[in-house]
Design a protein around this motif. Sequence first.
Motif, mmCIF file in Angstrom:
data_model
loop_
_atom_site.group_PDB
_atom_site.id
_atom_site.type_symbol
_atom_site.label_atom_id
_atom_site.label_comp_id
_atom_site.label_asym_id
_atom_site.label_seq_id
_atom_site.Cartn_x
_atom_site.Cartn_y
_atom_site.Cartn_z
ATOM 1 N N VAL A 117 0.962 -0.939 -0.044
ATOM 2 C CA VAL A 117 0.177 -0.217 0.056
ATOM 3 C C VAL A 117 0.811 1.328 0.717
ATOM 4 N N LYS A 118 2.344 0.711 -0.101
ATOM 5 C CA LYS A 118 3.381 2.226 0.078
ATOM 6 C C LYS A 118 3.506 1.938 -1.766
ATOM 7 N N SER A 119 3.069 1.519 -2.692
ATOM 8 C CA SER A 119 3.394 1.658 -4.190
ATOM 9 C C SER A 119 3.242 2.537 -4.319
ATOM 10 N N ASP A 120 3.734 2.833 -5.043
ATOM 11 C CA ASP A 120 3.068 4.350 -6.330
ATOM 12 C C ASP A 120 2.247 3.803 -7.716
ATOM 13 N N ASP A 121 2.243 2.488 -7.230
ATOM 14 C CA ASP A 121 0.999 1.395 -8.373
ATOM 15 C C ASP A 121 -0.207 1.533 -7.952
ATOM 16 N N ARG A 122 -1.378 2.294 -7.915
ATOM 17 C CA ARG A 122 -2.294 2.664 -6.741
ATOM 18 C C ARG A 122 -3.284 0.920 -7.220
ATOM 19 N N VAL A 123 -3.054 1.005 -8.741
ATOM 20 C CA VAL A 123 -4.303 -0.880 -8.360
ATOM 21 C C VAL A 123 -2.906 -2.128 -7.650
ATOM 22 N N ARG A 124 -1.736 -1.587 -7.569
ATOM 23 C CA ARG A 124 -1.578 -2.420 -6.966
ATOM 24 C C ARG A 124 -2.290 -2.684 -4.971
ATOM 25 N N ARG A 125 -2.040 -1.228 -4.948
ATOM 26 C CA ARG A 125 -2.791 -1.131 -3.504
ATOM 27 C C ARG A 125 -3.838 -1.405 -3.252
ATOM 28 N N GLN A 126 -4.827 -0.584 -4.226
ATOM 29 C CA GLN A 126 -6.165 -1.223 -4.271
ATOM 30 C C GLN A 126 -6.006 -2.730 -4.233
ATOM 31 N N SER A 127 -5.592 -3.875 -5.038
ATOM 32 C CA SER A 127 -5.779 -5.050 -4.934
ATOM 33 C C SER A 127 -4.715 -5.492 -2.899
#
Length: 600
Positions: free
Chosen positions: A203-213
């Motif tokens: 959830v710290k990632s700059d990839d929002r898809v990854r955060r949401q997943s």
Amino acid sequence: MSKVMKREEQRVEDTWNLASIFESDDAFERELKDIEKYLDKGEKFKEGIDSKEMLLEALETEREISEKASKLYVYAHLKHDQDTSNDTYTAMEGRVRSVLVKVNTAWSFLTPTIMNIDEETLNEWAQDDSLKEFKFDLEKLNAKRAHVLSDKEENILAQSSEVTGSPTQTYMMFNNADLEFPDVVDGEGNKHPLSQGTFIDHVKSDDRVRRQSAYENLYATYRGFENTISSTLQGVVSAHAFEASVRGYKSSRHQALSKNFIPESVYDNLVKTVNDNLHLLHKYTELRKRILGLDELKMYDMYTPLVRDVEFDMTYENAKEWMLKSLEPMGEEFTDIVKEGLENRWVDVYENKGKRSGAYSSGTYGTNPFILMNWTDSVNNLFTLTHEFGHSVHSYLSRKYQNSNQAGYSIFVAEVASNFNEALLADYMMKNLEDDKKKMYLLNEQLDGFRGSVFRQTMFAEFEHEIHTMKESGTPLTAGALNKLYGDLNKKYFGDSVSYDDNIATEWARIPHFYMNYYVYQYSTGYAAAQSLADQVLRGGKDVAERYMNEFLKKGSSDYPINVLKNAGVDMTTTEPIENAMKVFERQLNELEALLDKAE
């Protein structure tokens, strides 16, 4: 990726010096064998203590064995942690634990036996000069006398502890061992494993898809077991309420806070003052939404950094310089202790194969402090090192100026010195960095730390108190009731800038601290007290620094924790320390906003 070295490849000067505890493993083994002779030394006191001379002998003997046992444990656990793959030290730690269980069992009679001395007699004995080193300990025992049951009742409660502790054990096993989560999918379709340990990184990632997943997969899993988890939580809250009632406390909270003699008003002041300042957290979430450029700010957007692409490498050598400079407002006595630690191998600096992860400060009476690090060249490691030296200096001074029975300190004050150090470091770096992006990075980290340690932990505290109050008034803790309560608290705390969903309402199910009986509020009070004290030292100079040293760092547990903090300059029975901390948060928030506006 660089190769992780083996333990034997470490430079000696980068490792801690455990020979300062025992010169060799053979010396450790001799002491471990020798300590068993203390198992029988308590027999003469078991039938009763009938004089102050006998009481002094019992207390001094118990203190002596405690000092010896603590040194054995520290040596074994540090040896184990420096290379957990080394079977010799895994076995050593296990043998120490077994011996300590025997020792603790053999001496478990002492407190009940002292409590069998009538209150008037114990008070009279405690005034004698011969018992002055134990006077405060005896005073605390007497203060809890009203809640001590008969020997038979205490024995029943002790035997029932395995039953009442079962809900916690069940939850911990389920949460740590049995739960499995679906893989996280990033914006390019790649899969990543999801666990309790990796969740925050996702959830710290700059990839929002990854955060949401990550967010949806984690909480969907918990929602599938929310009825089971609500049952374990209800079980542990019921156990808290049961013991509080049996012992004659007004409530579960009354009993929990009484362990450290903390007035319940401290809890209420914290919740009220934080609630009065929620507009600052709302301003923070508004800023986060704007800077991230989002139409909807979701809870999974709350951890990703606002400032990216900042090169902020920090070697260990440079970190030592930054740390020492930042601590100069505390004066030479303080910085000389830090220098001693850096020069005399208190710190185990770098990672090696099998080394325990993370960081901590350890040690005991009769040893110097020891700091475990797994250094990477990052500014975050600088803050971690400075944090752990806060603990270490606190422990060093408490052990130097107090006897071993009062050299420790309660969890209520344990995080003050560490967060105090971090506050001084942050202030120094903000004043001496020239790169605005680095300043923004630091401010972002400081604000996120405050959000997590004060706002979020106070929200946890509010939830925890409400569920205990519900149980004590006869309201069942169903999954639906817990979701409603927790969801509403999130909306109140994080404000209208956040777009909520049902997932966050289930977050209570993954928080193990709710099984620890009014523990979390101390993160908030400790952090706020540290911010307030650091601000006083930076504004007040040498006299204020000396007051903090003499009235806090050197006091150990020689007075009630609330008094130790008050004498140092922070009265936690008032709202002032929390309000002062909020001013620090607001100042940092305004600084970040100004720098971000300047950069646009």
